[in-house]
Design an enzyme around this catalytic site. Structure first.
Site, mmCIF file in Angstrom:
data_model
loop_
_atom_site.group_PDB
_atom_site.id
_atom_site.type_symbol
_atom_site.label_atom_id
_atom_site.label_comp_id
_atom_site.label_asym_id
_atom_site.label_seq_id
_atom_site.Cartn_x
_atom_site.Cartn_y
_atom_site.Cartn_z
ATOM 1 N N HIS A 100 0.846 -1.190 0.000
ATOM 2 C CA HIS A 100 0.000 0.000 0.000
ATOM 3 C C HIS A 100 0.877 1.233 0.000
ATOM 4 O O HIS A 100 1.988 1.216 0.537
ATOM 5 C CB HIS A 100 -0.925 0.021 1.221
ATOM 6 N N HIS A 102 0.714 5.050 1.518
ATOM 7 C CA HIS A 102 0.051 6.038 2.365
ATOM 8 C C HIS A 102 0.111 7.370 1.610
ATOM 9 O O HIS A 102 1.201 7.806 1.215
ATOM 10 C CB HIS A 102 0.806 6.230 3.683
HETATM 11 P P1 AMP Z 1 1.787 -0.003 7.504
HETATM 12 O O1 AMP Z 1 2.059 0.099 8.993
HETATM 13 O O2 AMP Z 1 2.695 0.845 6.656
HETATM 14 O O3 AMP Z 1 1.748 -1.447 7.066
HETATM 15 O O4 AMP Z 1 0.361 0.619 7.292
HETATM 16 C C1 AMP Z 1 -0.800 -0.061 7.641
HETATM 17 C C2 AMP Z 1 -1.839 0.982 7.894
HETATM 18 O O5 AMP Z 1 -3.108 0.345 7.904
HETATM 19 C C3 AMP Z 1 -1.706 1.712 9.249
HETATM 20 O O6 AMP Z 1 -1.521 3.101 9.010
HETATM 21 C C4 AMP Z 1 -3.033 1.412 9.939
HETATM 22 O O7 AMP Z 1 -3.530 2.511 10.669
HETATM 23 C C5 AMP Z 1 -3.937 1.051 8.785
HETATM 24 N N1 AMP Z 1 -5.049 0.176 9.118
HETATM 25 C C6 AMP Z 1 -5.042 -0.917 9.900
HETATM 26 N N2 AMP Z 1 -6.253 -1.479 9.953
HETATM 27 C C7 AMP Z 1 -7.065 -0.719 9.188
HETATM 28 C C8 AMP Z 1 -8.455 -0.767 8.842
HETATM 29 N N3 AMP Z 1 -9.266 -1.743 9.300
HETATM 30 N N4 AMP Z 1 -8.956 0.195 8.036
HETATM 31 C C9 AMP Z 1 -8.152 1.179 7.589
HETATM 32 N N5 AMP Z 1 -6.830 1.281 7.859
HETATM 33 C C10 AMP Z 1 -6.298 0.347 8.658
#
Ligand code: AMP
Ligand code: ZN
Length: 114
Positions: A100, A102
């Site tokens: 993903h 951000h």
């Molecule tokens: P990363 O830590 O770079 O893998 O990013 C994962 C992101 O997913 C984090 O910023 C979390 O806040 C986000 N995240 C986790 N669970 C959910 C969810 N159910 N809906 C939306 N975002 C989420």
């Protein structure tokens, strides 16, 4: 079947605040926003980390970048500036193992990110 949070969001099995979707990509709000605008841009295809990208993913990744740029323009942060981040593996802070970007904006963003 892969037990993956972002696959489930992409398939509509877990709710999220969707902002945009097409046949390849889904964009939704991060549940724990780090900036006034914090969207996650994911492919529908499960790819665990950036290290797992293959040659045939090039158009997909290009499309993800283009979608990010379009959304930044729509949300009026393109000119002032925004940040695209992709964490690869635990040492960089990756917590969801489905690639993903951000998209962060709406406040001053400092560098280095820490
Ligand atoms: P990363 O830590 O770079 O893998 O990013 C994962 C992101 O997913 C984090 O910023 C979390 O806040 C986000 N995240 C986790 N669970 C959910 C969810 N159910 N809906 C939306 N975002 C989420
Ligand atoms: Zn997945």
């Amino acid at each position: 079947m892969i037990d993956c949070l972002f696959c489930k969001i992409a398939q509509g099995e877990i709710p999220a605040t969707l902002y945009y979707e097409n046949k390849d990509i889904v964009v939704f709000d991060d549940i724990n926003p780090q900036a006034p605008i914090h969207k996650l841009i994911i492919p529908r295809e499960h790819i665990a980390t950036l290290n797992d990208l293959q040659d045939h993913h090039q158009p997909l990744v290009g499309q993800m970048l283009q979608v990010a740029s379009s959304i930044a323009k729509q949300l009026d942060i393109a000119d002032v500036g925004y940040r695209l981040v992709s964490n690869c593996n635990a040492g960089a802070g990756q917590t969801v193992f489905h690639i993903h970007f951000h998209l962060l904006g709406g406040r001053p963003l400092h560098w280095p990110p820490g």
